[in-house]
Design a protein around this motif. Sequence first.
Motif, short mmCIF file in Angstrom:
data_model
loop_
_atom_site.label_atom_id
_atom_site.label_comp_id
_atom_site.label_asym_id
_atom_site.label_seq_id
_atom_site.Cartn_x
_atom_site.Cartn_y
_atom_site.Cartn_z
N PRO A 199 12.84 -26.13 73.76
CA PRO A 199 12.08 -25.67 75.00
C PRO A 199 12.14 -24.15 75.24
CG PRO A 199 13.56 -27.61 75.47
CD PRO A 199 13.78 -27.34 74.02
N GLN A 200 13.11 -23.49 75.02
CA GLN A 200 13.43 -22.18 75.22
C GLN A 200 12.58 -21.50 74.30
OE1 GLN A 200 16.08 -24.21 74.66
NE2 GLN A 200 17.75 -23.09 75.90
N GLY A 201 12.46 -22.02 72.83
CA GLY A 201 11.64 -21.22 71.89
C GLY A 201 10.22 -21.47 72.10
N ALA A 202 10.07 -22.58 72.75
CA ALA A 202 8.44 -23.00 73.11
C ALA A 202 7.75 -21.73 74.01
CB ALA A 202 8.33 -24.09 73.72
N MET A 203 8.54 -21.24 74.88
CA MET A 203 8.25 -20.36 75.94
C MET A 203 8.07 -18.97 75.24
SD MET A 203 10.63 -21.70 79.13
CE MET A 203 10.17 -20.32 79.90
N LEU A 204 8.44 -18.52 73.98
CA LEU A 204 8.52 -17.09 73.66
C LEU A 204 7.30 -16.84 73.00
CD1 LEU A 204 12.09 -16.76 72.34
CD2 LEU A 204 11.16 -16.05 74.40
N PRO A 205 6.56 -15.86 73.18
CA PRO A 205 5.30 -15.38 72.34
C PRO A 205 5.72 -15.26 70.88
CG PRO A 205 5.85 -14.03 74.50
CD PRO A 205 7.09 -15.04 74.19
N MET A 206 6.69 -15.04 70.65
CA MET A 206 7.22 -14.60 69.01
C MET A 206 7.24 -15.65 68.30
SD MET A 206 11.07 -13.13 68.95
CE MET A 206 12.44 -14.13 69.18
N LEU A 207 7.20 -17.07 69.03
CA LEU A 207 7.32 -18.27 68.34
C LEU A 207 6.05 -19.09 68.61
CD1 LEU A 207 10.99 -19.17 68.57
CD2 LEU A 207 9.93 -18.27 66.83
N ARG A 208 4.76 -18.32 68.77
CA ARG A 208 3.76 -19.07 69.19
C ARG A 208 2.89 -19.13 68.05
NH1 ARG A 208 2.45 -17.82 75.03
NH2 ARG A 208 4.37 -18.59 75.35
N LEU A 209 2.31 -20.22 67.30
CA LEU A 209 1.70 -20.17 66.35
C LEU A 209 0.21 -20.74 66.74
CD1 LEU A 209 4.03 -22.04 63.67
CD2 LEU A 209 3.42 -19.50 64.00
N ALA A 210 -0.09 -21.13 67.99
CA ALA A 210 -1.53 -21.66 68.47
C ALA A 210 -1.25 -21.11 69.88
CB ALA A 210 -1.27 -23.19 68.20
N ASP A 211 -2.64 -21.41 70.48
CA ASP A 211 -2.94 -20.93 71.74
C ASP A 211 -2.26 -21.57 72.96
OD1 ASP A 211 -4.36 -18.91 70.77
OD2 ASP A 211 -6.25 -19.83 70.96
N THR A 212 -2.25 -22.97 73.01
CA THR A 212 -1.95 -23.84 74.00
C THR A 212 -0.52 -24.36 73.66
OG1 THR A 212 -2.79 -25.68 73.26
CG2 THR A 212 -3.98 -24.35 74.50
N ALA A 213 0.39 -24.79 74.69
CA ALA A 213 1.62 -25.20 74.37
C ALA A 213 1.57 -26.49 73.56
CB ALA A 213 2.32 -25.51 75.70
N ALA A 214 0.80 -27.39 73.79
CA ALA A 214 0.52 -28.66 72.95
C ALA A 214 0.18 -28.29 71.61
CB ALA A 214 -0.41 -29.47 73.76
N SER A 215 -0.57 -27.57 71.46
CA SER A 215 -1.07 -27.27 69.97
C SER A 215 -0.14 -26.31 69.30
CB SER A 215 -2.44 -26.35 70.12
OG SER A 215 -2.32 -25.11 70.40
N ASN A 216 0.63 -25.42 70.07
CA ASN A 216 1.59 -24.69 69.33
C ASN A 216 2.61 -25.78 68.84
OD1 ASN A 216 2.90 -22.24 68.60
ND2 ASN A 216 4.47 -22.71 70.46
N ARG A 217 3.29 -26.57 69.76
CA ARG A 217 4.24 -27.64 69.41
C ARG A 217 3.65 -28.51 68.06
NH1 ARG A 217 8.94 -28.99 71.10
NH2 ARG A 217 8.64 -27.79 73.02
N ARG A 218 2.40 -28.86 68.16
CA ARG A 218 1.92 -29.45 66.94
C ARG A 218 2.10 -28.78 65.59
NH1 ARG A 218 -2.05 -31.25 69.81
NH2 ARG A 218 -3.67 -29.79 68.98
N SER A 219 1.58 -27.48 65.90
CA SER A 219 1.44 -26.66 64.81
C SER A 219 2.96 -26.42 64.19
CB SER A 219 1.13 -25.30 65.17
OG SER A 219 0.79 -24.44 64.15
N TRP A 220 4.04 -26.56 65.06
CA TRP A 220 5.41 -26.23 64.53
C TRP A 220 5.64 -27.60 63.82
CZ3 TRP A 220 8.83 -22.69 63.53
CH2 TRP A 220 8.49 -21.33 64.18
N ASP A 221 5.18 -28.76 64.39
CA ASP A 221 5.52 -30.06 63.88
C ASP A 221 5.13 -30.33 62.55
OD1 ASP A 221 7.21 -30.50 66.13
OD2 ASP A 221 5.81 -31.60 67.20
#
Lengths: 739, 246
Positions: free
Chosen positions: A459-481
């Motif tokens: 959850p902490q990492g999801a808030m950081l711009p440097m760990l953002r691989l996609a635009d939205t929170a949901a797509s970012n998490r999916r991108s990591w998964d």
Amino acid sequence: MLFKYSRDDYGRGELVFTGDWAIGLLVGIAAFAAIAITAVLLWQRKGAGVAQRITVGLLQFGVVLVVLAMLQQPALKTETLKTGENTLALVLDNSQSMQYGDGASRLDRGREQLAAAAASLDPLALTMRRFELAATATSVTSFEATQPSGSATSLAASLQAVLAEARSSSLAAIVLVSDGVDTAGGPSAEQLLELASFGVPIHTIAVGRDRMPEDLELTQVDVPAKALPGSTLTARVSIRHDAPGTTRIKVYDGDELLVSDPVTLQPDANTTSVWLDIEPTNTGHRQLSFSVDPLSDERELRNNRLATLTNIEGQSYRILYFEGEPRWEYKFLRRAIADDAELHLVSLLGVSPNKFYRQGLESPQQLEDGFPTTRAELFAYDALIIGSVAAASFSPQQLAIMRDFVSERGGSLLLLAGPHGLGNGGWGQSTLADLLPARLPPSATDTFVRKKAPAALTPQGAMLPMLRLADTAASNRRSWDELPDVADYQQTGSLKPAASALLNVNTDSGAQPLLITQPFGRGHTFIFATGGTWRWQMSLPVDDQRHETFWRQFLRGLVATAPPRVSVSAVAAASTLRLRAEFRDAAFGPAADLNAFAAVAHEQGASRMIDLLPSPGEPGVYVADIESALAGSWYVEAVAERDGEPFGIARTSTYADPGQAEFSSIRSNAAALRRLSAATGGRHLEPDAIGALADLVRYSSAGITEAVYRPVWDAPIVLLLLLLLKSGEWLLRRHWKSI
Amino acid sequence: MTVIGLCILGNQALAEVNYRDIPMQAEFHFARLAFGVNGRQFSSSRGEPWLRDWPEAEFHFLQGVRRMTRLSAEGDSRQVSLTNDALFDYPVIYAVKVGYWFLSNQEIERLREYLLRGGFLIVDDFHGPIEWAQFAVSMRKVFPGRAIVDIPDEDEIFHVHYDLDDRQQIPGINSIYSGVSWEHPLGVPEYWRGIYDDHGRIMVAINFNMDLGDAWEHADDAIYPEPLTALAYRIGINYLIYAMTH
């Protein structure tokens, strides 16, 4: 009035005896009376019981004691202001926020209340002094012509000015009418203590509403002062509201709309904060304008917008990567940032026991002797990456400057996993152990595991711009998964209290930290417990940029927090532009004895040179204030020289809007006024309780006072007490019949 | 023990396994590229061209790698094909007898993808114009827009670990027996060639008219000249270090 005077009178006064009777005589009389009462009871009432005689005797003796006390003339002693010899300061807030109001303005109501207060104090024959309050206090003869014109408010600075100006007179109290809006952010605890030290009570009266359900207020916008071209800015925006609902927040760069996001106002809070990702398309100093759409019945729109300035400028950051053995991670990390013009990676690779391979060199001599051995050499970098290499490979001196690199230089230290990295490399027992965000296992335990495992955002990492691989929170998490497994991982041990896990790795034995960080001194340390993100690059299609994006953003995050050797900041506070430049030498020690100055330019073209003066107690820091700063964008270039030689140069920009602060918070702040009155011994009064002001001022401890003695012997309670004692005795005798 | 070890390696190669499931024991595993010949799929037959010099060549070479570098290299040999996803777990692959290979369209696509993602291909032990033509035709299909060029002496690949300005043709063992430096009458001179990516990095290192594999394989053979073996080791190590740094 059983006690003749009020409870407040007894509270502020002191009970004393004013009679001339000698204490010895009174004690003698009391003793004689006690003996006489005892003798009479023993001689005359032989049929009565012992308890009955004692009771009657005590009641009779009580009467004697009350009479004796009255003979000594008890009185209430109170200190009151000496009539005609004291001064009262009436202070009216005339800042622009006082123009608000439902019907009459806050200023008009305040004027009425001060007039009422002054009238109620007529009997004290006080000398009335009147002050208008905004950024500072101004003495006026009357409030008739007072207008809400102050573009900033500082309660503390203004009241200190009142106290300083009235110091020569006998100031008994201050009566302040204000909405409590303080654009200077105060009064702070220190300012309250300073005000209290004058010993003058400040009585406060609040005007205005502290809840305005029809209004939205953009209270805060936090945007980085500078960013690299092509990077995503993350802005934190806070909206004040007194009712749930929805709105839309927009961000403009000039006429260009960058963001338009809906916002749901939290029903159970009066402030909603949102994070916005902004991708500026232009470089240079960019004025970003934030606004929230108004509510349907909103009248004041000036507090719905805020502007800020950020500098999108190319800047080269230097990163030193020391790797102990040839590894795929080394190769693919270098390749990932090869196209990033802002990140310059200098690397030192231990190819064989006697040979290092250097890459990214800026000169043939760079790192010729291996890892840096001096502060100046190491501190030239903004971040340091240590790969699969044991702590024992470094000399104690090198470890010491690595420690200083983080704590003093403010650089970032990243430790990667590896057969000779982290715990295996003895870093947990090294002199750098306390810098690291985890308690690494001892080197005797092999904690490096060559097994594929998936990484997962925390959850902490999801808030950081440097760990953002996609635009939205949901797509970012999916991108990591959906990322392929990393090739390996390493156990990190338990996290330290200040550490945050930004990524986890899901192993056969459960999730464990993969990317951890913690602040240390001026810098940060990171542990990335894998050397196997290269699989992301090799396992994904060539046009998938997640591997490159991750390393570019991660390394940018590492260097973004490292302070430069020369820096300057400009902060607009009310109508003052405060400049603060910091100069450090190559070893990042404070640079004193500099000739420092700044070229300051306003967006409309006016520019000037001003001297930057050493800040007392802050070596290497040079400051200057520009008063009466115009609204708009300001560009600052700080320059320093030593012995005629250029030392350093830094640039910054800021956006000043002195008048906007008064409109950015229009809700009254009675809490601030309560703190003010409580800290100074005054009272916060509701508008309908101004009548109490007369007594509060009359018995003020400040000013010139005199003692007043008011008799208490004739208080109804005394007569009542005597009646109770005698009637009690009579009733008991009737009841017992035998005495 | 050596014989037993080689037998084990042999059994491993001949078995049909899913290489993705084999855990990595070290940072580097020698991966030999399996390919088909003359339009048929590759097999694990001992006589297949892609298995030439196996397993002794890598067995000897990896000992040199471990002794002369810090690279964590396992002593085994693994085989991958272009159609197996395990290919992408091995960022360096070694291919021999590429003058005989036959790559399907799918394999061509996969090889292009592999190289562009960052993979590195070393080709060795092919000789003469006919074998060159077969290889060059295949590579033109892989990279229609990229030329095969001679690698200049000053390229980093010849200096990354050893300075290899003085190179010479490295022949196979039969040439040594025959007292010549070539394996094919038209297999002279030797060529050090490569294919570069857009950043100027070599993706394919080509040893044409040479047989480094034989030099490694016969490192323990008194007949094979030691200087040539040493040079073959050094070239191979430079290739690996270059592939792991560029």
